[in-house]
Motif scaffolding. Sequence first.
Motif, PDB file in Angstrom:
ATOM      1  N   THR A  34     -35.857 -33.175  -9.594  1.00 31.25           N
ATOM      2  CA  THR A  34     -34.985 -32.091 -10.031  1.00 31.25           C
ATOM      3  C   THR A  34     -33.591 -32.630 -10.349  1.00 31.25           C
ATOM      4  O   THR A  34     -33.210 -33.706  -9.902  1.00 31.25           O
ATOM      5  CB  THR A  34     -34.853 -30.996  -8.954  1.00 31.25           C
ATOM      6  OG1 THR A  34     -34.313 -31.578  -7.758  1.00 31.25           O
ATOM      7  CG2 THR A  34     -36.210 -30.367  -8.653  1.00 31.25           C
ATOM      8  N   TYR A  36     -29.432 -30.869 -11.651  1.00 25.39           N
ATOM      9  CA  TYR A  36     -28.643 -29.680 -11.936  1.00 25.39           C
ATOM     10  C   TYR A  36     -28.193 -29.674 -13.393  1.00 25.39           C
ATOM     11  O   TYR A  36     -27.834 -30.715 -13.949  1.00 25.39           O
ATOM     12  CB  TYR A  36     -27.414 -29.609 -11.035  1.00 25.39           C
ATOM     13  CG  TYR A  36     -27.724 -29.311  -9.590  1.00 25.39           C
ATOM     14  CD1 TYR A  36     -28.524 -28.220  -9.244  1.00 25.39           C
ATOM     15  CD2 TYR A  36     -27.222 -30.107  -8.568  1.00 25.39           C
ATOM     16  CE1 TYR A  36     -28.800 -27.943  -7.924  1.00 25.39           C
ATOM     17  CE2 TYR A  36     -27.502 -29.827  -7.245  1.00 25.39           C
ATOM     18  CZ  TYR A  36     -28.294 -28.747  -6.925  1.00 25.39           C
ATOM     19  OH  TYR A  36     -28.577 -28.469  -5.614  1.00 25.39           O
ATOM     20  N   GLU A 116     -37.328 -31.209 -13.526  1.00 25.23           N
ATOM     21  CA  GLU A 116     -37.034 -29.778 -13.478  1.00 25.23           C
ATOM     22  C   GLU A 116     -35.522 -29.607 -13.335  1.00 25.23           C
ATOM     23  O   GLU A 116     -34.944 -29.979 -12.310  1.00 25.23           O
ATOM     24  CB  GLU A 116     -37.755 -29.125 -12.303  1.00 25.23           C
ATOM     25  CG  GLU A 116     -37.495 -27.639 -12.176  1.00 25.23           C
ATOM     26  CD  GLU A 116     -38.154 -26.811 -13.277  1.00 25.23           C
ATOM     27  OE1 GLU A 116     -37.659 -25.694 -13.530  1.00 25.23           O
ATOM     28  OE2 GLU A 116     -39.156 -27.274 -13.860  1.00 25.23           O
ATOM     29  N   VAL A 118     -32.362 -27.301 -12.902  1.00 20.28           N
ATOM     30  CA  VAL A 118     -32.047 -25.971 -12.370  1.00 20.28           C
ATOM     31  C   VAL A 118     -30.541 -25.725 -12.485  1.00 20.28           C
ATOM     32  O   VAL A 118     -29.749 -26.652 -12.598  1.00 20.28           O
ATOM     33  CB  VAL A 118     -32.497 -25.831 -10.901  1.00 20.28           C
ATOM     34  CG1 VAL A 118     -34.004 -25.961 -10.788  1.00 20.28           C
ATOM     35  CG2 VAL A 118     -31.804 -26.874 -10.020  1.00 20.28           C
TER      36      VAL A 118
END
Length: 208
Positions: A34, A36, A116, A118
């Motif tokens: 992941t 940001y 991913e 986010v």
Amino acid sequence: QYLQSQGVRIDGIWFDSSTDGREVQIGALEAPATAYAGSTVKLVATIESNSKSTVNLVLYDGDKQVFTQQLTVDSSDKVLPIEVPVETPGLHSYRLIMDAAQDTMTQNNQAFACVEVVQAPHLLIIKGVDTDSSHLERSLADYAEITAVSASQAPRKVMELCNYDGVILMNVHADDLPKNYATVLDKYVSEHGRSLIALGGQETFMYG
């Protein structure tokens, strides 16, 4: 077959490093699970070769080219850090393509990784009287969106606080906060599942 039905691509290429031909391949493309939005994704590519060669690397985020570099490799592994900015949330599919000057097999000249992305959390810093929060704000800037207010400006209602993913009380005296603010913070955490951190100086918690 199951993975194929789910749209998951699997590539498998066998590489014998003892081959007589000159061979270069992308051994791995590593990426964090992941990241940001608004931050930098740090990938690591491993280039394997059994001879000296010049290669050109191009990295795509979806269909968009985001990185290119030419480098020389020899008969040992070459580890290449790659940093690319990422702005939009969602699943980002990275594809690294290599073009080598002298190469026997070209099927192993691609590698894939998914990240991913986010939305960065929005944090509220409630600071005490004469407290400078600039250092903390700079420390968190790469990981979150930051809003800093004085204790007297703190949101008074739970739903107003819920605009933030977490609250940091920075060297705040309870008397400087709005009336019954402990109850507001308690509901913010216990009923809405948000985060609360209290920071202070040497004597902040000495009396419990």
